[in-house]
Design an enzyme around this catalytic site. Sequence first.
Site, PDB file in Angstrom:
ATOM      1  N   ASP A  20       0.868  -1.197   0.000  1.00 54.02           N
ATOM      2  CA  ASP A  20       0.000   0.000   0.000  1.00 54.02           C
ATOM      3  C   ASP A  20       0.897   1.236   0.000  1.00 54.02           C
ATOM      4  OD1 ASP A  20      -2.328   1.627   0.184  1.00 54.02           O
ATOM      5  OD2 ASP A  20      -2.161   1.721   2.363  1.00 54.02           O
ATOM      6  N   GLY A  53      -3.759   9.195  -3.515  1.00 53.37           N
ATOM      7  CA  GLY A  53      -5.081   9.693  -3.915  1.00 53.37           C
ATOM      8  C   GLY A  53      -5.066  10.839  -4.918  1.00 53.37           C
ATOM      9  N   CYS A  84      -4.551  -1.578  -1.807  1.00 60.31           N
ATOM     10  CA  CYS A  84      -4.777  -0.153  -2.050  1.00 60.31           C
ATOM     11  C   CYS A  84      -5.741  -0.015  -3.226  1.00 60.31           C
ATOM     12  CB  CYS A  84      -3.440   0.510  -2.384  1.00 60.31           C
ATOM     13  SG  CYS A  84      -3.591   2.232  -2.883  1.00 60.31           S
ATOM     14  N   CYS A 198     -11.150   2.706   0.567  1.00 64.65           N
ATOM     15  CA  CYS A 198      -9.738   3.047   0.759  1.00 64.65           C
ATOM     16  C   CYS A 198      -9.340   2.257   1.991  1.00 64.65           C
ATOM     17  CB  CYS A 198      -9.560   4.545   0.997  1.00 64.65           C
ATOM     18  SG  CYS A 198      -7.916   4.987   1.588  1.00 64.65           S
ATOM     19  N   HIS A 200      -7.269   2.637   4.211  1.00 64.79           N
ATOM     20  CA  HIS A 200      -7.007   3.378   5.452  1.00 64.79           C
ATOM     21  C   HIS A 200      -8.250   3.473   6.339  1.00 64.79           C
ATOM     22  CE1 HIS A 200      -3.316   4.683   3.511  1.00 64.79           C
ATOM     23  NE2 HIS A 200      -2.946   5.237   4.641  1.00 64.79           N
TER      24      HIS A 200
HETATM   25  N1  DGL Z   1      -4.948   3.174   1.094  1.00 67.50           N
HETATM   26  C1  DGL Z   1      -5.103   3.655  -0.223  1.00 67.50           C
HETATM   27  C2  DGL Z   1      -6.387   3.134  -0.875  1.00 67.50           C
HETATM   28  O1  DGL Z   1      -6.884   2.078  -0.528  1.00 67.50           O
HETATM   29  C3  DGL Z   1      -4.897   5.092  -0.586  1.00 67.50           C
HETATM   30  C4  DGL Z   1      -4.378   6.141   0.324  1.00 67.50           C
HETATM   31  C5  DGL Z   1      -3.587   7.199  -0.429  1.00 67.50           C
HETATM   32  O2  DGL Z   1      -2.382   6.955  -0.624  1.00 67.50           O
HETATM   33  O3  DGL Z   1      -4.170   8.225  -0.841  1.00 67.50           O
HETATM   34  O4  DGL Z   1      -6.899   3.742  -1.765  1.00 67.50           O
END
Ligand code: DGL
Length: 280
Positions: A20, A53, A84, A198, A200
């Site tokens: 990720d 993003g 991700c 996402c 996160h």
């Molecule tokens: N964790 C990532 C996702 O699932 C994106 C976070 C990022 O780097 O903006 O999209």
Amino acid sequence: MSSLPPLSAALRAPTILVFDSGLGGLSVFRELTRVRPDAHFIYAADDAGFPYGPRDEQDLIGRVTAVMDALIARLAPDAVVIACNTASTLVLPVLRARYAIPFVGTVPAIKPACEGSLTKQVSVLATPGTVKRDYTQALIRDFAGNCHVTLVGATRLAPLSEAAMAGAPVADEDFAAEIAPAFVREGRDRTDTVVLACTHYPLVLDRLEKVAPWPVRWVDPAAAIARRLSSLIGPVAFAASPMPLRLFSTGRPLDAALVERIVGRRSRRGELVPLDVVAM
Ligand code: DGL
């Protein structure tokens, strides 16, 4: 007569690389390590490239390919999980064409969300990159059925989640402002399902639940991804002792205590799983 694979290959634990831009993929990693304690897991965060993003598509393809080239050359994984959505919805075809090993992606769980929605009002909470993708549009076209899908590209939610996980004070109002567009009221119907698109976001779910204008079903794809990987690598093999979890990052070394808090460090038999932190 077909020949059996050599015994050493049959007994060797598969090496799985989980990738990720930052800590978010740990929401998938914790589920994978729980479901397949017999595999050898490596988590890699491209923290020097975070956040993905807002990145332009060509730039992101170049970035992920370069990091993946370096990781695969060094770690020789048997399979890779791109934990991700922002990367998976864009780069998976490029990676699959470039390497012979299998790639498992993480993409917005629109199908199960729409199937389970009673009000037929579903929101996809993602990064600005993921909501712009043709891939995401295709998922809606193919799987939304009679649901109305609202796409929300939250500009600050992934960085706010990283900050909150690292212990920085993040105000409830900041989380509330990021998720507010995902709560839609149309006539008597309102959003009843929010896709966590996402990786996160599941890691700060308690904060999101606290500030949500009303209760909803939050859809996290981690368990489905773990099932997919598990079917790919075959039946669970006996592991004599817990495999170390290796943590790579492209910038600063990952905070082992934080990873331990998120992922847990106990094997099924209660032993402590060693953590091995490496910065590239
Ligand atoms: N964790 C990532 C996702 O699932 C994106 C976070 C990022 O780097 O903006 O999209």
